[in-house]
Design a protein around this motif. Structure first.
Motif, mmCIF file in Angstrom:
data_model
loop_
_atom_site.group_PDB
_atom_site.id
_atom_site.type_symbol
_atom_site.label_atom_id
_atom_site.label_comp_id
_atom_site.label_asym_id
_atom_site.label_seq_id
_atom_site.Cartn_x
_atom_site.Cartn_y
_atom_site.Cartn_z
ATOM 1 N N PHE A 36 0.823 -1.213 0.000
ATOM 2 C CA PHE A 36 0.000 0.000 0.000
ATOM 3 C C PHE A 36 0.857 1.264 0.000
ATOM 4 C CE2 PHE A 36 -3.066 -3.094 1.589
ATOM 5 C CZ PHE A 36 -4.204 -2.731 0.883
ATOM 6 N N GLY A 37 0.363 2.288 -0.673
ATOM 7 C CA GLY A 37 1.057 3.572 -0.735
ATOM 8 C C GLY A 37 0.649 4.314 -1.989
ATOM 9 N N LYS A 38 1.235 5.474 -2.215
ATOM 10 C CA LYS A 38 0.979 6.235 -3.438
ATOM 11 C C LYS A 38 1.620 5.524 -4.622
ATOM 12 C CE LYS A 38 -1.153 9.873 -1.657
ATOM 13 N NZ LYS A 38 -2.532 10.269 -2.048
ATOM 14 N N LEU A 39 0.851 5.295 -5.678
ATOM 15 C CA LEU A 39 1.382 4.562 -6.822
ATOM 16 C C LEU A 39 2.584 5.260 -7.451
ATOM 17 C CD1 LEU A 39 -1.726 3.149 -8.742
ATOM 18 C CD2 LEU A 39 -0.324 2.081 -6.969
ATOM 19 N N LYS A 40 2.616 6.586 -7.370
ATOM 20 C CA LYS A 40 3.723 7.332 -7.971
ATOM 21 C C LYS A 40 5.058 7.026 -7.291
ATOM 22 C CE LYS A 40 3.059 11.498 -5.127
ATOM 23 N NZ LYS A 40 2.762 12.961 -5.154
ATOM 24 N N ASN A 41 4.997 6.458 -6.079
ATOM 25 C CA ASN A 41 6.219 6.141 -5.336
ATOM 26 C C ASN A 41 6.781 4.768 -5.667
ATOM 27 O OD1 ASN A 41 6.028 8.603 -4.000
ATOM 28 N ND2 ASN A 41 4.857 7.754 -2.291
ATOM 29 N N ARG B 252 9.308 -7.290 -9.788
ATOM 30 C CA ARG B 252 10.202 -8.365 -10.219
ATOM 31 C C ARG B 252 11.071 -8.849 -9.059
ATOM 32 N NH1 ARG B 252 12.418 -8.705 -15.495
ATOM 33 N NH2 ARG B 252 12.006 -6.469 -15.781
ATOM 34 N N VAL B 253 11.521 -7.904 -8.226
ATOM 35 C CA VAL B 253 12.377 -8.237 -7.084
ATOM 36 C C VAL B 253 11.558 -8.831 -5.938
ATOM 37 C CG1 VAL B 253 14.052 -7.341 -5.429
ATOM 38 C CG2 VAL B 253 13.965 -6.392 -7.743
ATOM 39 N N ILE B 254 10.390 -8.225 -5.680
ATOM 40 C CA ILE B 254 9.535 -8.720 -4.596
ATOM 41 C C ILE B 254 9.036 -10.130 -4.912
ATOM 42 C CG2 ILE B 254 7.412 -8.286 -3.288
ATOM 43 C CD1 ILE B 254 7.791 -5.299 -3.900
ATOM 44 N N GLU B 255 8.730 -10.385 -6.183
ATOM 45 C CA GLU B 255 8.262 -11.717 -6.600
ATOM 46 C C GLU B 255 9.231 -12.810 -6.165
ATOM 47 O OE1 GLU B 255 8.000 -14.483 -10.614
ATOM 48 O OE2 GLU B 255 8.265 -12.315 -10.845
ATOM 49 N N LYS B 256 10.526 -12.545 -6.279
ATOM 50 C CA LYS B 256 11.558 -13.544 -6.003
ATOM 51 C C LYS B 256 12.084 -13.480 -4.572
ATOM 52 C CE LYS B 256 11.631 -14.871 -10.364
ATOM 53 N NZ LYS B 256 11.158 -16.210 -10.768
ATOM 54 N N TYR B 257 11.474 -12.679 -3.725
ATOM 55 C CA TYR B 257 11.915 -12.544 -2.333
ATOM 56 C C TYR B 257 11.922 -13.914 -1.658
ATOM 57 C CZ TYR B 257 12.012 -10.664 2.475
ATOM 58 O OH TYR B 257 12.346 -10.365 3.775
ATOM 59 N N GLY B 258 12.919 -14.144 -0.818
ATOM 60 C CA GLY B 258 13.126 -15.442 -0.194
ATOM 61 C C GLY B 258 11.962 -15.960 0.631
ATOM 62 N N LEU B 259 11.066 -15.067 1.028
ATOM 63 C CA LEU B 259 9.889 -15.466 1.801
ATOM 64 C C LEU B 259 8.947 -16.331 0.959
ATOM 65 C CD1 LEU B 259 8.597 -14.965 4.621
ATOM 66 C CD2 LEU B 259 7.428 -12.989 3.629
ATOM 67 N N PHE B 260 9.052 -16.217 -0.379
ATOM 68 C CA PHE B 260 8.120 -16.900 -1.279
ATOM 69 C C PHE B 260 8.852 -17.951 -2.119
ATOM 70 C CE2 PHE B 260 6.762 -12.319 -1.111
ATOM 71 C CZ PHE B 260 5.818 -12.497 -0.106
ATOM 72 N N PRO B 261 8.848 -19.213 -1.685
ATOM 73 C CA PRO B 261 9.594 -20.257 -2.396
ATOM 74 C C PRO B 261 9.116 -20.490 -3.830
ATOM 75 C CG PRO B 261 8.132 -21.226 -0.759
ATOM 76 C CD PRO B 261 8.149 -19.748 -0.508
ATOM 77 N N GLU B 262 7.848 -20.179 -4.111
ATOM 78 C CA GLU B 262 7.319 -20.368 -5.463
ATOM 79 C C GLU B 262 7.005 -19.024 -6.133
ATOM 80 O OE1 GLU B 262 4.045 -23.092 -5.395
ATOM 81 O OE2 GLU B 262 5.156 -24.605 -4.256
ATOM 82 N N GLY B 263 7.523 -17.941 -5.538
ATOM 83 C CA GLY B 263 7.282 -16.611 -6.078
ATOM 84 C C GLY B 263 5.919 -16.083 -5.686
ATOM 85 N N SER B 264 5.651 -14.818 -6.029
ATOM 86 C CA SER B 264 4.370 -14.198 -5.711
ATOM 87 C C SER B 264 4.055 -13.129 -6.738
ATOM 88 C CB SER B 264 4.407 -13.562 -4.308
ATOM 89 O OG SER B 264 3.206 -12.863 -4.030
ATOM 90 N N ASN B 265 2.777 -12.993 -7.076
ATOM 91 C CA ASN B 265 2.331 -11.826 -7.819
ATOM 92 C C ASN B 265 2.426 -10.629 -6.883
ATOM 93 O OD1 ASN B 265 1.005 -13.066 -10.408
ATOM 94 N ND2 ASN B 265 0.245 -14.302 -8.707
ATOM 95 N N VAL B 266 2.617 -9.444 -7.441
ATOM 96 C CA VAL B 266 2.805 -8.251 -6.612
ATOM 97 C C VAL B 266 1.876 -7.135 -7.083
ATOM 98 C CG1 VAL B 266 4.449 -6.566 -5.740
ATOM 99 C CG2 VAL B 266 5.218 -8.896 -6.258
ATOM 100 N N ASN B 267 1.113 -6.564 -6.125
ATOM 101 C CA ASN B 267 0.188 -5.482 -6.436
ATOM 102 C C ASN B 267 0.531 -4.249 -5.610
ATOM 103 O OD1 ASN B 267 -2.029 -7.288 -7.876
ATOM 104 N ND2 ASN B 267 -1.475 -8.315 -5.968
ATOM 105 N N PHE B 268 0.791 -3.147 -6.286
ATOM 106 C CA PHE B 268 0.981 -1.866 -5.613
ATOM 107 C C PHE B 268 -0.388 -1.196 -5.588
ATOM 108 C CE2 PHE B 268 4.994 -3.016 -7.610
ATOM 109 C CZ PHE B 268 5.840 -2.962 -6.515
ATOM 110 N N CYS B 269 -0.849 -0.822 -4.391
ATOM 111 C CA CYS B 269 -2.235 -0.405 -4.212
ATOM 112 C C CYS B 269 -2.325 0.947 -3.508
ATOM 113 C CB CYS B 269 -2.981 -1.469 -3.405
ATOM 114 S SG CYS B 269 -4.710 -1.084 -3.077
ATOM 115 N N GLU B 270 -3.114 1.852 -4.093
ATOM 116 C CA GLU B 270 -3.367 3.155 -3.492
ATOM 117 C C GLU B 270 -4.849 3.277 -3.153
ATOM 118 O OE1 GLU B 270 -3.119 7.919 -4.662
ATOM 119 O OE2 GLU B 270 -1.815 6.475 -5.702
ATOM 120 N N VAL B 271 -5.148 3.603 -1.910
ATOM 121 C CA VAL B 271 -6.529 3.771 -1.468
ATOM 122 C C VAL B 271 -6.997 5.187 -1.790
ATOM 123 C CG1 VAL B 271 -8.109 3.722 0.498
ATOM 124 C CG2 VAL B 271 -6.213 2.083 0.383
#
Length: 273
Positions: free
Chosen positions: A166-171, A178-197
């Motif tokens: 969550f945060g401002k999309l412009k940031n 691409r980097v968050i997808e491969k983060y070690g917390l996710f052994p099979e990767g993860s889709n990543v969504n940047f979300c602004e309310v």
């Protein structure tokens, strides 16, 4: 081979009727070749129509890089519209077998043609073993440092793994996904969504999809973002999600997460394989 190019909120797919299993075992090569935007037709993935023993029809999803996907929100809307409008199955609602179980599609018709499709996407899971994630506790508003940048992430399984920031999309540059997808917390990767309310009824997102990269929209990602924003108290049970390619209405109900949106056929054609 006959094909149909179709899109839902800019998330585009190639639909192939494979009820005779002509491409069984060849799905990876088929997707990579057809989805290439320079040397093929161009798409985020392919949707194969297969016969089902568990439901009325089966949808098989292969990403543009050839990897298998259990579920795709925009894809199943496109799939459902095609199956209904082409007269393959005219049931309303329509039960579809997917890698994430049987999903139900409800059609709103205009002059006998599908105008809107609502999908019961089922329920999310925050259990680390379901995502899967290398941790013992649920990942909700968890602060992590990835590649020198701090993020607060919320992760769940919504048919496929989704991580919301969550945060401002412009940031955020969507390529950070691409980097968050491969983060070690996710052994099979993860889709990543940047979300602004925007307010308690509206959010906007941009998505990095595992296996497809940056896309104009992601149905499961819109659902996951609406769920996360509701869980953190930002929005109510009904929210309009705006992605770069279009809008989806997400409703959180006791019997599932309901996603409503359109699907549009771009063109039909034939190609040699």
């Amino acid at each position: 081979m006959k094909f149909t190019k179709i899109q839902g909120s800019g998330n585009d797919f190639i639909i192939i009727d494979d009820r005779e299993n002509k491409f069984l075992g060849k799905e990876e090569k088929l997707a990579v070749k057809l989805c290439d935007r320079h040397f093929g037709i161009g798409a985020d993935g392919i949707l194969l129509i297969r016969k089902s023993k568990l439901a009325l029809i089966e949808m098989v999803i292969i990403n543009s890089d050839g990897s298998y996907a259990a579920m795709c929100g925009n894809g199943i809307r496109c799939f459902a519209k095609y199956v209904f409008d082409e007269g393959i199955i005219k049931d309303n609602p329509l039960k579809i077998q997917t890698g994430d179980g049987i999903k139900e599609a409800f059609f709103t018709l205009k002059d006998g043609i599908v105008d809107k499709v609502t999908i019961n996407m089922g329920a999310p899971s925050f259990k680390p073993q379901d995502i899967p994630a290398n941790c013992s506790e649920e990942i909700i508003d968890k602060k992590v440092n990835i590649d020198g940048k701090q993020y607060s992430i919320t992760t769940m399984l919504m048919g496929v793994p989704h991580t919301i920031v969550f945060g401002k999309l412009k940031n955020y540059d969507v390529l950070e996904g691409r980097v968050i997808e491969k983060y070690g917390l996710f052994p099979e990767g993860s889709n990543v969504n940047f979300c602004e309310v925007i307010d308690d009824k509206n959010i906007k997102i941009k998505t990095w999809e595992r296996g497809a990269g940056a896309t104009l929209a992601c149905g499961t990602g819109c659902c996951a973002s609406a769920i996360a924003s509701n869980k953190l108290g930002f929005t109510g049970n009904k929210v309009l999600v705006k992605a770069p390619g279009g809008k989806l209405l997400i409703e959180i109900k006791d019997d599932g997460i309901f996603m409503t949106g359109s699907a549009v056929i771009s063109f039909k054609g034939e190609c040699k394989m």
